[in-house]
Scaffold this active site. Sequence first.
Site, PDB file in Angstrom:
ATOM      1  N   ARG A  32      58.458 -50.165  60.289  1.00  0.00           N
ATOM      2  CA  ARG A  32      59.800 -49.905  60.836  1.00  0.00           C
ATOM      3  C   ARG A  32      60.547 -49.022  59.855  1.00  0.00           C
ATOM      4  O   ARG A  32      59.945 -48.443  58.954  1.00  0.00           O
ATOM      5  CB  ARG A  32      60.565 -51.222  61.011  1.00  0.00           C
ATOM      6  CG  ARG A  32      60.080 -52.147  62.075  1.00  0.00           C
ATOM      7  CD  ARG A  32      60.865 -53.458  61.984  1.00  0.00           C
ATOM      8  NE  ARG A  32      62.294 -53.239  61.836  1.00  0.00           N
ATOM      9  CZ  ARG A  32      63.199 -53.479  62.777  1.00  0.00           C
ATOM     10  NH1 ARG A  32      62.826 -53.979  63.927  1.00  0.00           N
ATOM     11  NH2 ARG A  32      64.478 -53.245  62.558  1.00  0.00           N
ATOM     12  N   ALA A  35      60.015 -49.335  55.856  1.00  0.00           N
ATOM     13  CA  ALA A  35      58.660 -48.958  55.442  1.00  0.00           C
ATOM     14  C   ALA A  35      58.450 -47.449  55.622  1.00  0.00           C
ATOM     15  O   ALA A  35      57.807 -46.800  54.787  1.00  0.00           O
ATOM     16  CB  ALA A  35      57.626 -49.737  56.248  1.00  0.00           C
ATOM     17  N   HIS A  36      58.993 -46.894  56.700  1.00  0.00           N
ATOM     18  CA  HIS A  36      58.862 -45.450  56.914  1.00  0.00           C
ATOM     19  C   HIS A  36      59.478 -44.658  55.772  1.00  0.00           C
ATOM     20  O   HIS A  36      58.938 -43.654  55.327  1.00  0.00           O
ATOM     21  CB  HIS A  36      59.515 -45.046  58.240  1.00  0.00           C
ATOM     22  CG  HIS A  36      58.561 -45.095  59.385  1.00  0.00           C
ATOM     23  ND1 HIS A  36      58.232 -46.264  60.015  1.00  0.00           N
ATOM     24  CD2 HIS A  36      57.825 -44.115  59.989  1.00  0.00           C
ATOM     25  CE1 HIS A  36      57.350 -46.003  60.977  1.00  0.00           C
ATOM     26  NE2 HIS A  36      57.087 -44.720  60.970  1.00  0.00           N
ATOM     27  N   LYS A  37      60.629 -45.133  55.315  1.00  0.00           N
ATOM     28  CA  LYS A  37      61.310 -44.432  54.227  1.00  0.00           C
ATOM     29  C   LYS A  37      60.376 -44.406  53.012  1.00  0.00           C
ATOM     30  O   LYS A  37      60.191 -43.364  52.381  1.00  0.00           O
ATOM     31  CB  LYS A  37      62.627 -45.142  53.900  1.00  0.00           C
ATOM     32  CG  LYS A  37      63.461 -44.373  52.921  1.00  0.00           C
ATOM     33  CD  LYS A  37      64.854 -44.951  52.811  1.00  0.00           C
ATOM     34  CE  LYS A  37      65.733 -44.098  51.905  1.00  0.00           C
ATOM     35  NZ  LYS A  37      65.092 -43.690  50.652  1.00  0.00           N
TER      36      LYS A  37
END
Lengths: 184, 280
Positions: A32, A35-37
Amino acid sequence: MKVITTPLSNTDVEDLRAGDTVKITGIIYTARDAAHKRLVDLLDQGKELPFDINGQLIYYVGPSPAKPGQAIGSAGPTTSYRMDPYAPRLIEAGQKGMIGKGEMGPEVVEAMKKHKAVYFAAVGGAGALIAKSVKKSEIVAYEDLGAEAVRRLEVEDFPAVVVQDAHGGNFYVEGKENFVKSLS
Amino acid sequence: MRELNVQEITAAVKKMCMASNYDLGEDVYNCLKESRKTETTEVGKNILDMIIENADISKNEQVPICQDTGFAVVFIELGQEVHLIGGSLNDAINEGVRQGYIEGYLRKSIVEDPLRRVNTKDNTPAVIYIDMLPGDSFKITFVPKGGGAENMSEVKMMKPADGEDGVKDFIIDRVTRSGANPCPPIVVGVGIGGTFEKSAMLAKKALLREIGERHTDPYYAGMERELLERINRIGIGPQGLGGKTTALDVFIEAHPCHIASLPVAVNINCHAARHKSATL
Ligand code: SF4
């Protein structure tokens, strides 16, 4: 109904068209916003990702905690547009598809066309039902993020619909238009 | 004066956290079943079948309907002749949320600060609204509110000249722009009038009504019917994949307002339209 098995090749992706109903079997990864960052930060620093992203699908989900005996808690999709700033970078790095809900933006569609990727919708709010198709779940990175950690899921017959394809097809637009036409 | 120990409130909140997240209300469930009969697209029927099956699974296995088990929104109707003993009301509610979310395997979705974003790990604090009423009754309503649908909500300060037509167009536009994001079929809560923040409160409270329950004022009841019909002609359909069933219902609440103002708030809820009440 099409049966698809992960990982996906460019040909697999090109065969899928907006509106196709599919069942997905194989490994998928979860991530989400948070985690993407971190994943994109790693790419920016030229570092390796915590899993091999080539040909893989990322499912936008933050499951509820598993009850004893469950592989995973309820696990329906979260809204995908929040991943618009990150998805193109991961597609460029080899990701072949996303699973979420709601339309993804033009920058993602461009990356999908250029690098061949496909976007599936899972049924939002059907977390208890979707959990039945998850056979195994393990955390592979960012355990500190709790529900937002990156998980490796083994899925069997995971129900989804192709909503935006690598050819620019968009079933959110087509499905709505078809219904409106049927009224007149 | 009636004494009420706040421990009872903790216990009730804990129970409602779980019950609301496991059992979809009968009103919503029945409306989904009715909508399945009138849905015209194949994909729409298919999605509604899955949503209904999901509600059956969550109820039978006592697991969350949706993984987003929401922000804990708590409405209290406090009779002014009730004397609360045994501690603070806010602490008691938050303790109920903490216990309910941890013991009920519910997701903890709250960050302590909106910009620094560290998870509080127990889904507290709740958002608590208290209305004082005459008498000695005490009622709690627990609403787990999901983020996806909440994010599609909006307050607009309209001009009085925009009138009824302007308000209706704004509501339709808000739903249209939301597309698949709030997990349609949705429930639409509308607050018209009051001040900026009052309109938003009205919209949220409107969502507490049972599906099918019309406004007592025939003027607003008619507007609710008309809006529901218009929304279900937009074509968004179940999960935005095209179809008739975009909304299950539309609820409007209105309030007196300033001669210069026309605030309108739209609060969207998803098909996982959860809420439970208890009287202590
Ligand atoms: S909008 Fe509602 S049904 Fe959809 S994911 Fe959020 S809480 Fe669940």
